[in-house]
Design a protein around this motif. Sequence first.
Motif, short mmCIF file in Angstrom:
data_model
loop_
_atom_site.label_atom_id
_atom_site.label_comp_id
_atom_site.label_asym_id
_atom_site.label_seq_id
_atom_site.Cartn_x
_atom_site.Cartn_y
_atom_site.Cartn_z
N ASP A 57 0.81 -1.22 0.00
CA ASP A 57 0.00 0.00 0.00
C ASP A 57 0.84 1.27 0.00
O ASP A 57 0.28 2.37 -0.02
N GLU A 171 -10.08 2.82 2.96
CA GLU A 171 -10.34 2.53 1.56
C GLU A 171 -11.84 2.31 1.35
O GLU A 171 -12.55 1.82 2.24
N VAL A 177 -7.66 4.06 -1.84
CA VAL A 177 -7.25 4.70 -0.60
C VAL A 177 -7.75 6.15 -0.61
O VAL A 177 -7.36 6.93 -1.49
#
Length: 305
Positions: A57, A171, A177
Motif C-alpha cells: 500500500d 479505503e 485509498v
Amino acid sequence: RTASRCYEPPCAPRAGRAGNPAPRAAAARSRCLAQTATTSQSAPASRLKVRRAELADASAVADLAARVFAKESTDLFKEQAPYLDAWLDVLNDWYAGQISGELGKQLTKALETKRLATAEARTLKLRYVTAEKRLEQQSVGGFSSTAAAKNLRRLIATKDTQRMFCCLLAENEEGEVVASVTVSMTVPDAKLPPPFPTRGLQRFYIGNMVVREDYRRKGLATGLLRECEKLARRWNCDSTWLHVGVVSAGAQSLYKGLGYTQKGVDPWYYVLEKRFLYCKELPLPWKFSRISKTEDPKAEDGGLP
C-alpha cells in the motif's frame, strides 16, 4: 434504495381522518428529504474500511498524500496570483510526482524497518526465555541478574522502539485509498530538526493526515484520530501530538473540538509555513512504564502492532 424507503402520504384524506392533510403531507415530505440527504452524506464514510497499511500500500498512500499536499500548496499561490493558473497546474503535477516518489521511499523504508524489527524482537525474546528455562532445569536460576540477560533486555527494548510506527488508511468499496495517517514515536518539540540530536522525550506523534477531497466533512478525519488515540493507549502513551498549519483554521477547530490544546509554534527556521504544535492528554487507567524501559521481555508486547 434510500428514496424507496421514504413514505410520502397521499394528498387525499384517509377515511375517518378529519382536517386538511396537506400540512401533514408537507411535513412528511420534509422529513423524508432530510433523511435522504443525511443518509446520502454519511453513506460513503460508513462503507469505508480502516486498516493498517502494508508494504503493497506504500505507493497508493504516497500518491494520495502527494496529490493533497501539492494541491494545497498550488491553491494558495492561485489565490494570490490567479493569472498564473496554467503554469501552476503544470507545477502541481510536477510537485505531486516529486512528493509521491519521496514519500513512497520513506514509507516503504519505515514499514520494512518495522517488519525486520518485529522479527528480531521475537527471536531475542525467544532466546531470553530459552536461556532462562535452561538455567531453571539446571537448578541454577538467577538468569535475570546476569550480564547476558541485561544485554538481551536492552536489545529487545531497542527493537520494540523501532517497531513503534504505524500507517492507518481508509479505503472505499472499490479498494481506493481515500484517507491515511501515520503515527510514530518522535520528539515533536525539538528545537532542531533531524538529524540533529535532541534530549527531548519521545512522544506519540500523528503526522501526514490526508483525506481525499470528495470524502471530506464526513467524519473520516475524526475517526482516524480516534483510532490513533486507541493505538496510543496500547503503546502506553499518555498523550498524542501533532502539527497544524497556522493558516489552517478548519483543521485547528477540528483538533480543538477533539480536546487538543496548543503547546508551541515552529521555530524561526520554518520560513515557508509556520505550524502550531498541538497536544491532547490521554487518561490512562494506571501509570505504565515506558516500553523502551520494560524489564521483563516475557511480558506482552504492549499492544505493538
